[in-house]
Design an enzyme around this catalytic site. Structure first.
Site, PDB file in Angstrom:
ATOM      1  N   CYS A   1       2.126  15.639   7.174  1.00  0.00           N
ATOM      2  CA  CYS A   1       2.734  14.314   7.386  1.00  0.00           C
ATOM      3  C   CYS A   1       3.796  14.135   6.309  1.00  0.00           C
ATOM      4  O   CYS A   1       3.472  14.120   5.115  1.00  0.00           O
ATOM      5  CB  CYS A   1       1.691  13.206   7.297  1.00  0.00           C
ATOM      6  SG  CYS A   1       2.478  11.574   7.237  1.00  0.00           S
TER       7      CYS A   1
ATOM      8  N   CYS B   1       3.308  10.995   4.011  1.00  0.00           N
ATOM      9  CA  CYS B   1       2.361  11.174   2.887  1.00  0.00           C
ATOM     10  C   CYS B   1       2.803  12.312   1.977  1.00  0.00           C
ATOM     11  O   CYS B   1       2.268  12.459   0.894  1.00  0.00           O
ATOM     12  CB  CYS B   1       0.971  11.555   3.374  1.00  0.00           C
ATOM     13  SG  CYS B   1       0.185  10.418   4.477  1.00  0.00           S
TER      14      CYS B   1
ATOM     15  N   LYS C   1       1.832  -5.985   7.402  1.00  0.00           N
ATOM     16  CA  LYS C   1       2.280  -4.868   6.586  1.00  0.00           C
ATOM     17  C   LYS C   1       3.811  -4.782   6.669  1.00  0.00           C
ATOM     18  O   LYS C   1       4.379  -4.960   7.755  1.00  0.00           O
ATOM     19  CB  LYS C   1       1.646  -3.579   7.154  1.00  0.00           C
ATOM     20  CG  LYS C   1       1.768  -2.408   6.218  1.00  0.00           C
ATOM     21  CD  LYS C   1       0.953  -1.220   6.729  1.00  0.00           C
ATOM     22  CE  LYS C   1       1.319   0.020   5.934  1.00  0.00           C
ATOM     23  NZ  LYS C   1       0.615   1.209   6.322  1.00  0.00           N
TER      24      LYS C   1
ATOM     25  N   HIS D   1       6.816  -2.267  -3.978  1.00  0.00           N
ATOM     26  CA  HIS D   1       7.100  -1.452  -5.173  1.00  0.00           C
ATOM     27  C   HIS D   1       7.145  -2.364  -6.399  1.00  0.00           C
ATOM     28  O   HIS D   1       6.663  -2.014  -7.482  1.00  0.00           O
ATOM     29  CB  HIS D   1       8.472  -0.765  -5.068  1.00  0.00           C
ATOM     30  CG  HIS D   1       8.611   0.183  -3.915  1.00  0.00           C
ATOM     31  ND1 HIS D   1       9.525   0.011  -2.919  1.00  0.00           N
ATOM     32  CD2 HIS D   1       7.944   1.327  -3.627  1.00  0.00           C
ATOM     33  CE1 HIS D   1       9.432   1.001  -2.047  1.00  0.00           C
ATOM     34  NE2 HIS D   1       8.471   1.815  -2.454  1.00  0.00           N
TER      35      HIS D   1
ATOM     36  N   LYS E   1       9.986  -1.166   8.211  1.00  0.00           N
ATOM     37  CA  LYS E   1      11.384  -1.253   8.635  1.00  0.00           C
ATOM     38  C   LYS E   1      11.455  -1.686  10.090  1.00  0.00           C
ATOM     39  O   LYS E   1      12.293  -2.484  10.471  1.00  0.00           O
ATOM     40  CB  LYS E   1      12.069   0.103   8.462  1.00  0.00           C
ATOM     41  CG  LYS E   1      12.468   0.352   7.028  1.00  0.00           C
ATOM     42  CD  LYS E   1      13.426   1.529   6.928  1.00  0.00           C
ATOM     43  CE  LYS E   1      13.664   1.850   5.461  1.00  0.00           C
ATOM     44  NZ  LYS E   1      13.729   3.261   5.186  1.00  0.00           N
TER      45      LYS E   1
ATOM     46  N   HIS F   1       0.848   6.275   8.382  1.00  0.00           N
ATOM     47  CA  HIS F   1       2.249   6.188   8.833  1.00  0.00           C
ATOM     48  C   HIS F   1       2.399   6.115  10.352  1.00  0.00           C
ATOM     49  O   HIS F   1       3.495   5.932  10.858  1.00  0.00           O
ATOM     50  CB  HIS F   1       3.047   7.368   8.261  1.00  0.00           C
ATOM     51  CG  HIS F   1       3.093   7.339   6.765  1.00  0.00           C
ATOM     52  ND1 HIS F   1       2.179   8.014   5.984  1.00  0.00           N
ATOM     53  CD2 HIS F   1       3.895   6.655   5.920  1.00  0.00           C
ATOM     54  CE1 HIS F   1       2.446   7.766   4.709  1.00  0.00           C
ATOM     55  NE2 HIS F   1       3.463   6.953   4.640  1.00  0.00           N
TER      56      HIS F   1
ATOM     57  N   HIS G   1      11.253  -2.512  -2.424  1.00  0.00           N
ATOM     58  CA  HIS G   1      10.842  -3.774  -1.795  1.00  0.00           C
ATOM     59  C   HIS G   1       9.781  -4.442  -2.671  1.00  0.00           C
ATOM     60  O   HIS G   1       9.419  -3.922  -3.731  1.00  0.00           O
ATOM     61  CB  HIS G   1      10.355  -3.541  -0.363  1.00  0.00           C
ATOM     62  CG  HIS G   1       9.245  -2.521  -0.224  1.00  0.00           C
ATOM     63  ND1 HIS G   1       8.038  -2.628  -0.887  1.00  0.00           N
ATOM     64  CD2 HIS G   1       9.184  -1.366   0.494  1.00  0.00           C
ATOM     65  CE1 HIS G   1       7.268  -1.604  -0.565  1.00  0.00           C
ATOM     66  NE2 HIS G   1       7.955  -0.810   0.262  1.00  0.00           N
TER      67      HIS G   1
ATOM     68  N   CYS H   1      -1.151  10.139  11.892  1.00  0.00           N
ATOM     69  CA  CYS H   1      -1.518   9.863  10.501  1.00  0.00           C
ATOM     70  C   CYS H   1      -1.903   8.386  10.413  1.00  0.00           C
ATOM     71  O   CYS H   1      -1.141   7.525  10.862  1.00  0.00           O
ATOM     72  CB  CYS H   1      -0.325  10.146   9.580  1.00  0.00           C
ATOM     73  SG  CYS H   1      -0.459   9.296   7.992  1.00  0.00           S
TER      74      CYS H   1
HETATM   75  N1  MSP Z   1       6.017   9.079  -4.783  1.00  0.00           N
HETATM   76  C1  MSP Z   1       4.680   8.727  -4.557  1.00  0.00           C
HETATM   77  C2  MSP Z   1       3.943   8.510  -5.864  1.00  0.00           C
HETATM   78  C3  MSP Z   1       3.954   9.669  -6.793  1.00  0.00           C
HETATM   79  S1  MSP Z   1       3.125   9.277  -8.288  1.00  0.00           S
HETATM   80  C4  MSP Z   1       3.101  10.710  -9.109  1.00  0.00           C
HETATM   81  C5  MSP Z   1       4.614   7.440  -3.737  1.00  0.00           C
HETATM   82  N2  MSP Z   1       5.753   6.732  -3.667  1.00  0.00           N
HETATM   83  S2  MSP Z   1       5.926   5.356  -2.837  1.00  0.00           S
HETATM   84  O1  MSP Z   1       7.298   4.965  -3.031  1.00  0.00           O
HETATM   85  O2  MSP Z   1       5.476   5.539  -1.500  1.00  0.00           O
HETATM   86  O3  MSP Z   1       4.961   4.324  -3.508  1.00  0.00           O
HETATM   87  C6  MSP Z   1       5.094   4.027  -4.878  1.00  0.00           C
HETATM   88  C7  MSP Z   1       4.028   3.047  -5.312  1.00  0.00           C
HETATM   89  O4  MSP Z   1       4.267   1.798  -4.668  1.00  0.00           O
HETATM   90  C8  MSP Z   1       2.631   3.496  -4.927  1.00  0.00           C
HETATM   91  O5  MSP Z   1       1.708   3.258  -5.978  1.00  0.00           O
HETATM   92  C9  MSP Z   1       2.306   2.623  -3.738  1.00  0.00           C
HETATM   93  O6  MSP Z   1       0.925   2.356  -3.599  1.00  0.00           O
HETATM   94  C10 MSP Z   1       3.063   1.359  -4.097  1.00  0.00           C
HETATM   95  N3  MSP Z   1       3.351   0.540  -2.934  1.00  0.00           N
HETATM   96  C11 MSP Z   1       4.140   0.850  -1.870  1.00  0.00           C
HETATM   97  N4  MSP Z   1       4.083  -0.193  -0.989  1.00  0.00           N
HETATM   98  C12 MSP Z   1       3.284  -1.169  -1.477  1.00  0.00           C
HETATM   99  C13 MSP Z   1       2.907  -2.456  -1.064  1.00  0.00           C
HETATM  100  N5  MSP Z   1       3.281  -2.973   0.088  1.00  0.00           N
HETATM  101  N6  MSP Z   1       2.143  -3.187  -1.917  1.00  0.00           N
HETATM  102  C14 MSP Z   1       1.782  -2.736  -3.152  1.00  0.00           C
HETATM  103  N7  MSP Z   1       2.105  -1.516  -3.559  1.00  0.00           N
HETATM  104  C15 MSP Z   1       2.760  -0.672  -2.704  1.00  0.00           C
HETATM  105  O7  MSP Z   1       3.562   7.133  -3.217  1.00  0.00           O
END
Ligand code: MSP
Length: 523
Positions: free
Chosen positions: A127, A130, A299, A22, A302, A148, A19, A145
């Site tokens: 969790c 996390c 935020k 990411h 889903k 989440h 999304h 948590c």
């Molecule tokens: N898999 C772990 C990271 C392991 S690193 C060795 C993880 N994955 S995640 O898919 O949940 O998140 C991946 C990255 O996307 C993280 O840095 C997280 O902070 C970032 N983001 C997820 N949602 C976000 C937003 N809504 N806004 C900005 N960044 C966000 O955590």
């Protein structure tokens, strides 16, 4: 400045499609990397996907797929999205790949051999969102948590534990003596506070509760904790090994920056650093925790139905390349802060900056060059580097460079827009059309030269965010597509006939639509 630059991003969980949250991080990484490539030759950009753990195991089961099939399916979604956004990484690592798994097993074994891992019976609250045990004191009043908003599961297991507490003083000392280590700096205090309460952590799970992961060598009843597995990607991707590490590792480790979200700074600045210390490996220079992106100040989730994929935005606005979206995302959040996406802000920002401000400037000035000088720049049009516009272009360049050094991308964009505004003001004040009418052709030529040379500066400075628009500007100026900073010296604009009427096109067309808001109404 060091002569190499190695940047990593967080590796995304592949339990769904990517999304715009990411995407924000991957765009930021790509922007930093593109800017470094404008200065340095030796740059390496690693991203990837985090494919193990209970969360993925559960979601793949719900989808009636094996975890590997499920990861393969979602990995291709991430890969396709990054291609669409023109994320120009050198490598995208998947933690389910055999080479990574083998080295993670060796890392785990090395920690055991050093006496930093021991077996221990344990009851804790896990969790799966996390992928982490939580302490009672971390939970909300209702026992959920805080990130989440789900009740963690009580887990009773005999696990392997890592002596994290052994490293806590060394980590605190490192943070205190390296002001650039955790950025933004104000987040360092949060970590120092968390360090005070840090205890040894469980670094394996019993296979009876999690089977999708990397086996502990010599104990196939246990799976290596997903964060130990995931964090190791930063070195396994480079071909780290204890005996014969590959050239990539020797050349690029330690990382110059781990670019990650603010929610996972603890894992990087405490867990990962302790592991590196235990392995006697060099530490990364900076851990940058960026803010989070919300949609219409909410935020993304889903259940709210407001999760947006970048490709949907590109499609809705009929964008032929990702520049406007990249540009908006990078302007949305100042240094390390949270940012917001809304249709209104998106349209206003890109229409104002890319169409009206920068796009128009180029269009008007090239049209005047055609009208008054048949599209030709002559040697005598050149202006000295001491003129006001040249000085302001140089100053802007220095400010942009210095913001980038500190990862202040929105601030760098602000400088480029201010400069473009001031050039627009210069056009109005000097009215080249009036000069032409009054037959002051040499003055008119100099004004046009100044504007077009300023456009060349803008194109180079804008390039990391908007590579396509920048290329378009350079092409319309009849310049080679070289965006290296060492081309930015006043007076390098090509001499000769650079354009004609048919070749002048808007570099960005205004957009109009109500996408995110419509989507919210549908749900
Ligand atoms: N898999 C772990 C990271 C392991 S690193 C060795 C993880 N994955 S995640 O898919 O949940 O998140 C991946 C990255 O996307 C993280 O840095 C997280 O902070 C970032 N983001 C997820 N949602 C976000 C937003 N809504 N806004 C900005 N960044 C966000 O955590």
């Amino acid at each position: 400045m060091a002569d190499k630059f190695y940047l990593t991003t967080a590796i995304d969980y592949v339990n769904g499609a990517p999304h715009i949250g990411h995407a924000y991080e991957k765009i930021m990484a790509d922007v930093i990397i593109r800017q470094k490539r404008q200065i340095l030759d030796d740059v390496y950009f690693l991203t990837g996907t985090d494919e193990h753990g209970i969360k993925i195991q559960k979601t793949s089961a719900k989808n009636n797929m094996t975890p590997q099939e499920f990861c393969d399916m979602n990995f291709s979604k991430f890969e396709a999205e990054w291609k669409l956004l023109e994320i120009d990484y050198d490598q995208i690592i998947r933690t389910s790949n055999p080479k990574h798994k083998k080295i993670v097993q060796k890392i785990f074994q090395k920690l055991c051999d050093k006496g930093d891992i021991y077996k221990h019976s344990y009851t804790g609250l896990y969790c799966s969102g996390c992928e982490s045990f939580l302490n009672q004191r971390d939970l909300t009043e209702d026992g959920l948590c805080p990130d989440h908003l789900v009740k963690p599961e009580e887990v009773k297991e005999e696990n392997y534990f890592f002596r994290l507490s052994k490293y806590k003083e060394r980590i605190a000392e490192h943070i205190k003596t390296h002001p650039n280590f955790i950025q933004p700096a104000y987040r360092a205090n949060e970590i120092l506070n968390q360090l005070e309460n840090i205890e040894d952590i469980s670094v394996s799970r019993s296979k009876s509760s999690v089977s999708w992961g990397i086996d502990v060598l010599n104990d196939d009843s246990q799976i290596i904790y997903v964060w130990v597995d995931a964090l190791s990607n930063y070195i396994t991707a480079l071909g780290f090994d204890f005996e014969n590490p590959e050239e990539l590792y020797k050349k690029y480790w330690p990382a110059n920056v781990h670019l990650i979200g603010k929610d996972i700074i603890k894992f990087h600045s405490i867990y990962w650093i302790a592991i590196l210390m235990a392995l006697d490996l060099p530490l990364p220079e900076t851990i940058f925790g960026h803010g989070w992106i919300t949609i219409d100040e909410t935020k993304m989730s889903k259940s709210l139905g407001n999760v947006i994929a970048p490709r949907d935005i590109l499609k809705e606005y009929n964008l032929e390349h990702p520049d406007a979206f990249r540009y908006f995302m990078m302007s949305a959040a100042p240094y390390g802060k949270d940012g917001n996406y809304s249709d209104k802000d998106f349209k206003e920002k890109v229409n104002a900056d890319l169409a009206n401000n920068i796009g128009n400037l180029l269009n008007r000035s090239l049209n005047m060059l055609v009208k008054y000088f048949d599209g030709e720049i002559k040697e005598e049009f050149k202006t000295p580097s001491s003129c006001e516009i040249a000085k302001s272009a140089e100053e802007t360049k220095q400010k942009v460079l210095s913001h980038f050094e500190k990862y202040e991308i929105a601030e760098a964009i602000g400088e480029i827009v201010d400069f473009s505004n001031s050039v627009n003001k210069y056009v109005t004040e000097n009215a080249p059309w009036t000069l032409a009418k009054e037959n002051k052709m040499s003055e008119c030529a100099q004004v046009l030269y100044n504007i077009l040379e300023a456009m060349r500066y803008i194109s180079v400075m804008l390039y990391p965010m908007c590579p396509n628009i920048s290329k378009d500007i350079m092409t319309q100026l009849s310049m080679p597509l070289n965006f290296k900073y060492d081309t930015l010296e006043w007076g390098k604009l090509n001499i000769g006939k650079i354009t004609e009427k048919e070749k002048i096109k808007p570099v960005f067309l205004r957009i109009d639509s109500e996408f995110a808001t419509d989507k919210k109404k549908e749900n």
